[in-house]
Design an enzyme around this catalytic site. Sequence first.
Site, short mmCIF file in Angstrom:
data_model
loop_
_atom_site.label_atom_id
_atom_site.label_comp_id
_atom_site.label_asym_id
_atom_site.label_seq_id
_atom_site.Cartn_x
_atom_site.Cartn_y
_atom_site.Cartn_z
N ASP A 220 -15.78 65.15 -25.24
CA ASP A 220 -16.25 65.34 -26.61
C ASP A 220 -17.70 64.88 -26.74
OD1 ASP A 220 -15.85 62.60 -26.50
OD2 ASP A 220 -14.40 62.52 -28.14
N SER A 221 -18.26 64.41 -25.62
CA SER A 221 -19.70 64.16 -25.56
C SER A 221 -20.49 65.44 -25.78
CB SER A 221 -20.07 63.54 -24.21
OG SER A 221 -19.52 64.29 -23.14
N ASP B 218 -11.02 66.52 -23.35
CA ASP B 218 -10.89 65.44 -24.33
C ASP B 218 -10.16 65.90 -25.58
OD1 ASP B 218 -11.87 63.03 -23.42
OD2 ASP B 218 -13.93 63.41 -24.05
N GLU C 256 -8.42 58.51 -26.17
CA GLU C 256 -8.95 57.15 -26.19
C GLU C 256 -7.96 56.18 -26.83
OE1 GLU C 256 -12.75 57.12 -28.11
OE2 GLU C 256 -13.61 58.65 -26.80
N GLU D 222 -14.67 52.29 -19.61
CA GLU D 222 -16.06 52.49 -20.02
C GLU D 222 -16.69 51.20 -20.51
OE1 GLU D 222 -18.94 55.31 -22.81
OE2 GLU D 222 -16.80 55.77 -22.65
N LYS E 289 -7.37 64.11 -22.13
CA LYS E 289 -7.76 62.70 -22.17
C LYS E 289 -7.82 62.24 -23.61
CE LYS E 289 -12.09 61.20 -21.40
NZ LYS E 289 -12.38 60.42 -22.63
#
Length: 275
Positions: free
Chosen positions: A44-45, A83, A115, A182, A113
């Site tokens: 999602d970057s 993501d 978070e 991270e 993925k």
Amino acid sequence: MKKTVVTFAKAKQEGTKLTMLTAYDYSTAKLIDEAGVDSILVGDSLGNVILGYEDTLSVTMEDMIHHGAAVARGAKEALVVIDMPFMSYQTSVYDAVVNAGRLMKEGRAQAVKLEGGSEVAPQIKAITAAGIPVMAHIGLTPQSINAFGGFKVQGKTEAAAKKLLEDAFAVQEAGAFAVVLECVPDKLAKLVTDKLDIPTIGIGAGADCDGQVLVYADMLGMFSDFTPKFVKRFAETGKLMTEAFKQYNDQVKSGVYPTKEHTYAIDDEVIEKLY
């Protein structure tokens, strides 16, 4: 041969380092795949790197599906992980499974993925129960940037380090096949890596993780809005591109380009008949 979650498990067992880079389009994914990188993360970057947002929070499911499908078409061997964007899984376990399924069906992911640690363990458990591999992500989780108060190293205090270790065990127990660490101190990342049965993928977490991931535009010097400490520039592609764009601009305006070798011919008789 196509890389899978089994590739990740085998690498952990054999002590082989894993490699992962982000990509958001077909052409970049194809190049990364041809280089032999184990996995491509459609992160999602893309909100920052591709769409120009200040953070990742505005990225939608449609964004991830659109870019994920393009990457999947370019990746013949690398494992493609997509993501789950902000609020696509936090709202409920049901939403998490539905949206993970969309990323697999429409985005052509081989894994998703998300978070978070113990607080998203129910979602991880349900998604994996549906036959969808999950990569977890703990430490600095960009979707929680407002709660963290900025991009800060995580796990530096005893309480924070203990929580991170507990989260790592929680996501493993819930069924995650790997976990991204991270912005975690290297000694803590090593401890987590040594204690877990699943591989750890570090980004700003030191060399002792089972693998590493970077945003491709960072490591190529293409994204200069912000460069984290952990980024190594393996090439200055951004400068090379800018120079090429400048040459193109100058040569078109000066008439140097295009030349005869760049044009298509037609018989003069055909042209004469048009007058």
